[in-house]
Design an enzyme around this catalytic site. Structure first.
Site, PDB file in Angstrom:
ATOM      1  N   GLU A 115      -6.029  13.225  -0.910  1.00  0.00           N
ATOM      2  CA  GLU A 115      -6.658  11.531  -1.706  1.00  0.00           C
ATOM      3  C   GLU A 115      -6.177  11.183  -0.333  1.00  0.00           C
ATOM      4  OE1 GLU A 115      -4.685  10.043  -6.153  1.00  0.00           O
ATOM      5  OE2 GLU A 115      -3.134  11.021  -4.372  1.00  0.00           O
ATOM      6  N   GLU A 206      -5.195   1.004  -9.609  1.00  0.00           N
ATOM      7  CA  GLU A 206      -4.141   1.969  -9.983  1.00  0.00           C
ATOM      8  C   GLU A 206      -3.362   1.214 -10.485  1.00  0.00           C
ATOM      9  OE1 GLU A 206      -2.067   5.962  -8.654  1.00  0.00           O
ATOM     10  OE2 GLU A 206      -4.255   5.256  -8.106  1.00  0.00           O
TER      11      GLU A 206
END
Length: 287
Positions: A115, A206
């Protein structure tokens, strides 16, 4: 005398008061945009939430999206491409975090499962805190610091898994600019941080137990994951030099006006027309 009907009404009112916060929390969850992925107006999008926040994600025209959130929980969403690549990305918009949040080029690879984040802006908490420093790289006039961390038994594109996180965090925050992903892929690789086969790649917002809003417009494309070098072709055998055709006019004799002799001459010494006449020691000609 006690009035039981009055007690019942009072008790009901108390129950409603104590039940209200729970009902509001459940209502907030029901009003959140459910997690999804797909394509919209020519761009891939990804939206994920753990259901703990009152969060709304909206796909707008082209590469634009908006998101707003509150009341805690974890969420991440944005627009981009699938698969990701070493493309140059441009983006612009507004980003208004309140607490722990970040705006980043965000993506995944498989084999290895990674990620990654190129963080352009963040709220009150630097997302690389606690990660291992791996160096730095300068891009588009700013310093980005490289980090690596390990996530154990956490959500991933392959379900709950253990995987690496790669970070590049910009020293000077911004909301808009150009990001050449080749710069960061090369920097991570040089630091021993290997990437795998690319999955999706988005410019994402996010939030983690915070609140805020963003409206981001993404553009770019082209580029690709660098291809392995091609197998070199075997060397070609040199061709022989071309053969000088015989003098025109027939046979192996020189044509009229052609050379037919002279010191060091290795060509024809007769004439197909006229006679060979010496002009000097070095040159004879068919005349």
């Amino acid at each position: 005398m006690v009035c039981f009907s009055s007690l019942f009404v009072a008790a009901s009112a108390i129950a409603v008061v104590f039940a209200s916060p729970v009902d509001h929390e459940q209502l907030a969850k029901r009003q959140s945009t459910p997690s999804s992925q797909g394509t919209h107006d020519g761009y891939f999008y990804s939206w994920w939430t753990d259901g703990g926040a009152a969060a709304t994600y909206t796909n707008l025209a082209g590469g634009e999206y908006s998101v707003s959130w509150s009341n805690g929980g974890n969420l991440v969403g944005g627009k981009g491409w699938n698969p990701g690549s070493a493309r140059t990305i441009t983006y612009s918009g507004t980003y208004n975090p309140n607490g722990n949040s970040y705006l980043a080029v965000y993506g995944w690879t498989r084999n290895p499962l990674v990620e990654y984040y190129v963080v352009e802006n963040f709220g009150t908490y630097n997302p690389s805190s606690g990660a291992t420093a791996r160096g730095q790289v300068t891009h588009d006039g700013a310093l980005y610091r490289l980090f690596e961390s390990t996530r154990t038994n956490q959500p991933s594109i392959d379900g709950t898994a253990t995987f690496q996180q790669y970070w590049a965090v910009r020293d000077v925050k911004r909301t808009g600019g150009t990001v050449n992903m080749a710069t960061f892929f090369n920097a991570w690789t040089s630091a021993g941080m290997r990437l795998g086969t690319h999955n999706y790649q988005v410019v994402a917002t996010e939030g983690y137990f915070s609140s805020g809003s963003a409206r981001i417009n993404v553009a770019g494309g082209g580029g690709s994951t660098p291809s392995p070098p091609s197998t070199p072709s075997p060397p070609t055998t040199p061709s022989p030099p071309p053969v000088t055709p015989p003098p025109s006019g027939g046979g192996s004799c020189a044509a009229r006006w052609g050379q037919c002799g002279g010191s060091g001459w290795n060509g024809a010494t007769c004439c197909s027309a006229g006679t060979c006449q010496a002009q000097n020691q070095w040159y004879s000609q068919c005349l």
